[in-house]
Design an enzyme around this catalytic site. Structure first.
Site, PDB file in Angstrom:
ATOM      1  N   ASN A 156       0.812  -1.079  -0.056  1.00  0.00           N
ATOM      2  CA  ASN A 156      -0.001  -0.038   0.067  1.00  0.00           C
ATOM      3  C   ASN A 156       0.764   1.306   0.076  1.00  0.00           C
ATOM      4  O   ASN A 156       0.369   2.263  -0.488  1.00  0.00           O
ATOM      5  CB  ASN A 156      -0.959  -0.026   1.146  1.00  0.00           C
ATOM      6  N   GLU A 253       4.529  -4.877  11.996  1.00  0.00           N
ATOM      7  CA  GLU A 253       3.483  -3.967  11.698  1.00  0.00           C
ATOM      8  C   GLU A 253       2.341  -4.488  11.050  1.00  0.00           C
ATOM      9  O   GLU A 253       2.498  -4.672   9.695  1.00  0.00           O
ATOM     10  CB  GLU A 253       4.185  -2.665  10.855  1.00  0.00           C
ATOM     11  N   CYS A 287      -3.483   0.276   7.034  1.00  0.00           N
ATOM     12  CA  CYS A 287      -3.400  -0.421   7.922  1.00  0.00           C
ATOM     13  C   CYS A 287      -4.372  -0.026   9.474  1.00  0.00           C
ATOM     14  O   CYS A 287      -5.032  -0.698   9.783  1.00  0.00           O
ATOM     15  CB  CYS A 287      -2.241  -0.889   8.643  1.00  0.00           C
ATOM     16  N   GLU A 465       7.743   2.028  14.652  1.00  0.00           N
ATOM     17  CA  GLU A 465       8.355   2.611  13.681  1.00  0.00           C
ATOM     18  C   GLU A 465       8.307   4.222  14.102  1.00  0.00           C
ATOM     19  O   GLU A 465       7.525   4.749  14.764  1.00  0.00           O
ATOM     20  CB  GLU A 465       7.785   2.467  12.361  1.00  0.00           C
TER      21      GLU A 465
END
Ligand code: NDP
Length: 491
Positions: A156, A253, A287, A465
């Protein structure tokens, strides 16, 4: 302006140059707005994987010896090059993913540059601790690199994911081998070129293309010290399991089914805007999207009426057109998943207020478009409210009390993100405290500045992150005790 022609010179980028191995399975890259094949690459074979990891190892030894301030300078130069080429990189991202150029110009390469600037500037100041121990003794700590890190990306946000992983990893003195999703393999190659141009040792950031099996080969490679995956929960379970066997460091993630809660005192127009951004930006393929929109019963009908009106005014079409606000799904398969979930929602008894159909825009008739869908009368047990769809399907759920909505919001295996809209500051904090999610927003949604840690809890993953916190996940702590007197020994 560089010519970012769609077909790269080679499938992989290893040791500072493009490499091809036609023995690997073909990867066909398709522009999702037209269905046209824009590039043909090859999945990596075992010798390509070995070459990438070995080259990264060599580069890492050189890189880790450099002063952090000098490493930081390379990252800052890379960020500068990315900004200077934002137009070309954004166009490529639009071809790779189908996301509107209106989005890619502001959310992809620029976000990658933010990350490189942040970690490039931070690393020289990331010093250790001095710990006085009495009697002249002391200890100090230092952060050391892990070695060669593996980044595995979802499709994505290919440029952003490559940079969000590379920036803290490289700043910390590591090298990275990056495997993009085979669906969107083009952008990471340009980032690899840019690192070399910015002065990074050849091999510091290598790109290896491939399907899941190549990811598996890389995860299992003995010279890989850390694995950072952005992907779905099922892939996360496999990758974390494989990495755990070899006791490798891991960042996961993963997916989500995040709640966005709108109380009766909320600024309704802002809440609707956030719900739309948090469900329809990038055609819903994000997400952290707030796909369960809980709306207080007192404002529910007003919220839905206005949401429907605003959703129906979204401009859908060829993502290369700067006026277009909403593009296709990344693949035909992803389009079908979204359409299937719309059918599931209808069969479960939810009311489809708008959208949820295949769209054939005049300027992109063969693209994989699904109109943004809004379901109401959704209940917690429905599959559309429980499963990650990764498409433009919003579920609106009605609630009456704060305790009830918090319990319902938390009743999921996921814990990536959550949002609250209310004008009551006390309630906002109370509710956010009670929500089980790693990344939260009050009176906004899905903003992810590099200064703020990003990541999930529960099945949505671990590690972070962005922000200084990410450096901890790409380095290991060494403690050193320094004695100033003789050693006392009973022997
Ligand atoms: P997948 O989990 O299908 O794939 C992610 C990556 O892992 C791909 O590069 C894939 O390769 C690779 N892979 C697949 N199997 C293996 C394996 N056994 N070993 C090693 N690597 C493997 O995710 P998608 O690409 O479909 O992306 C969508 C998912 O990503 C959603 O669930 C979404 O929520 C999540 N995501 C999470 C984000 C976060 O930051 N939390 C951000 C963006 C997305 P290949 O594609 O070739 O199979």
């Amino acid at each position: 302006m560089p010519d970012y022609s769609l077909a790269p010179e080679g499938s992989h980028f290893i040791d500072g140059a493009y490499v091809e191995d036609p023995a690997g399975a073909e990867i066909t890259v398709i522009f999702p707005a037209t269905g046209e094949v824009i590039a043909r690459l090859h999945s990596a074979t075992a010798p390509i994987v070995d070459a990438a990891v070995e080259s990264a190892q060599r580069a890492q030894w050189i890189w880790a010896e450099m002063a952090p301030v000098d490493r930081g300078r390379v990252l800052l130069r890379a960020a500068e090059l990315i900004r200077a080429r934002n137009d070309a990189l954004s166009e490529l991202e639009t071809y790779d993913t189908g996301k509107p150029i209106q989005e890619t110009l502001v959310a992809d390469a620029t976000s990658g540059a933010d990350s490189l600037e942040f970690f490039g500037g931070l690393i020289a100041a990331d010093t250790g601790q001095y710990i006085p121990l009495g009697g002249g003794d002391f200890a100090f700590t230092k952060r050391e690199p892990l070695g060669v890190c593996l980044g595995i990306g979802a499709w994505n946000y290919p440029t952003q994911i490559a940079c969000w992983k590379a920036a803290p990893a490289l700043a910390g003195g590591n090298a990275m081998v990056f495997k993009p999703s085979e669906t969107t393999p083009l952008c990471a190659l340009k980032i690899a070129e840019i690192f070399v141009e910015a002065g990074a040792p050849k091999g510091l950031f290598n790109v290896v293309q491939g399907y899941g099996d190549v990811g598996g080969m890389l995860v299992g490679h003995p010279a890989i010290d850390k694995v950072s995956l952005t992907g779905s929960v099922p892939t996360g379970r496999k990758v974390a399991g494989a990495a755990a066997g070899a006791l490798k460091h891991v960042t996961m993630e993963l997916g989500g089914k995040s709640p966005l809660i709108v109380f009766e005192d909320a600024d309704i127009e802002s809440a609707i805007g956030a719900a739309m951004l948090g469900n329809f930006y990038s055609s819903g393929q994000i997400c952290s999207n707030g796909t369960r929109v809980f709306v207080h019963e007192a404002v529910h009908d007003r919220f839905v009426a206005r949401l429907k009106e605003r959703t129906e005014s979204i401009r859908i079409g060829d993502p290369r057109d700067p006026e277009v606000q909403y593009g296709p799904m990344v693949t035909e398969a992803q389009m079908q998943i979204a359409l299937d979930y719309v059918a599931i929602g209808q069969s479960e008894g939810a009311i489809l207020q708008t959208g949820g159909a295949r769209v054939v825009p005049e300027d992109a008739a063969d693209g994989f478009f699904v109109s943004p869908a809004v379901f109401t009368a959704v209940t917690d047990d429905m599959r559309i409210a429980r499963e990650e769809i990764f498409g433009p399907v919003m579920s609106v759920l009605k609630f009456a009390t704060e305790d009830e909505v918090v319990a319902r919001a938390n009743a999921t295996e996921f814990g990536l993100a959550a949002g609250v809209f209310t004008q009551d500051i006390t309630r906002a904090h109370r509710v956010i405290d009670a929500l089980e999610a790693g990344t939260c927003w009050i009176n906004t949604y899905n903003l992810t500045p590099v200064q703020m840690p990003f990541g999930g809890i529960k099945a949505s993953g671990f590690g972070r992150e962005n922000s200084a916190a990410a450096l901890d996940h790409y380095t290991q702590l060494k403690s050193v005790y320094v004695a100033s007197g003789p050693v006392e020994s009973p022997y």
